[in-house]
Design an enzyme around this catalytic site. Structure first.
Site, PDB file in Angstrom:
ATOM      1  N   CYS A 126       9.241  22.580 -10.291  1.00 27.10           N
ATOM      2  CA  CYS A 126       7.905  22.537  -9.683  1.00 27.10           C
ATOM      3  C   CYS A 126       7.551  23.885  -9.075  1.00 27.10           C
ATOM      4  O   CYS A 126       6.409  24.106  -8.687  1.00 27.10           O
ATOM      5  CB  CYS A 126       7.808  21.432  -8.634  1.00 27.10           C
ATOM      6  SG  CYS A 126       8.894  21.661  -7.226  1.00 27.10           S
ATOM      7  N   CYS A 169      11.796  16.355  -2.932  1.00 30.68           N
ATOM      8  CA  CYS A 169      11.338  17.357  -1.960  1.00 30.68           C
ATOM      9  C   CYS A 169      12.260  17.352  -0.739  1.00 30.68           C
ATOM     10  O   CYS A 169      12.515  18.393  -0.141  1.00 30.68           O
ATOM     11  CB  CYS A 169       9.907  17.082  -1.533  1.00 30.68           C
ATOM     12  SG  CYS A 169       8.785  16.742  -2.907  1.00 30.68           S
TER      13      CYS A 169
END
Ligand code: FES
Length: 140
Positions: A34, A103
């Protein structure tokens, strides 16, 4: 996507943002998929983390997880800080959507990376292990 109030709070008002110029340890981790990057700075005195700051270039969940992670390790001994897992970070945030769990892994790794750097500077071996970053296919 539904975020808890806690996530929204830490995303809108992140704690401990910035950098520490004379840091005792600096960790930087990134998720190749990402492209999000997290940098964490720590100050250590007598084995206790006296200050933590972070800079995150990434998604909202990455900002929120790094923010709460700095709160969780500030004032802790290095040994206790090393026990803070991404699971504990997610629990402290009252949950994250499944596709955003990776995350929190980034936050755990940023902490460990900063502690590893501290160990390295002190000439202490072995350094804490920085594990694999979770899959990021569902990012953004
Ligand atoms: Fe949050 Fe990848 S770290 S989208």
């Amino acid at each position: 996507m539904l975020y808890s109030d806690k996530v929204m709070d830490h995303f809108a008002n992140p704690r401990n943002v910035g950098e520490i110029e004379d840091a005792d340890g600096i960790g930087e981790v990134g998720n190749a998929k990402c492209g999000d990057i997290m940098k964490m700075y720590i100050k250590v005195d007598g084995g206790v983390i006296t200050d933590v700051k972070f800079k995150t270039f990434g998604c909202g969940a990455a900002v929120a997880t790094s923010s709460i992670a700095t709160e969780m390790i500030k004032g802790k001994t290095i040994d206790d800080a090393l026990k803070v897992t991404n699971k504990a970070v997610v629990e402290a945030l009252e949950g994250l959507p499944p596709q955003k769990l990776h995350c929190s892994v980034l936050a755990e790794q940023a902490m460990k990376s900063a502690l590893s750097d501290y160990y390295r500077r002190q000439g202490i071996d072995p350094v804490p292990i920085v594990g694999e970053i979770g899959d990021c296919e569902d990012c953004h």
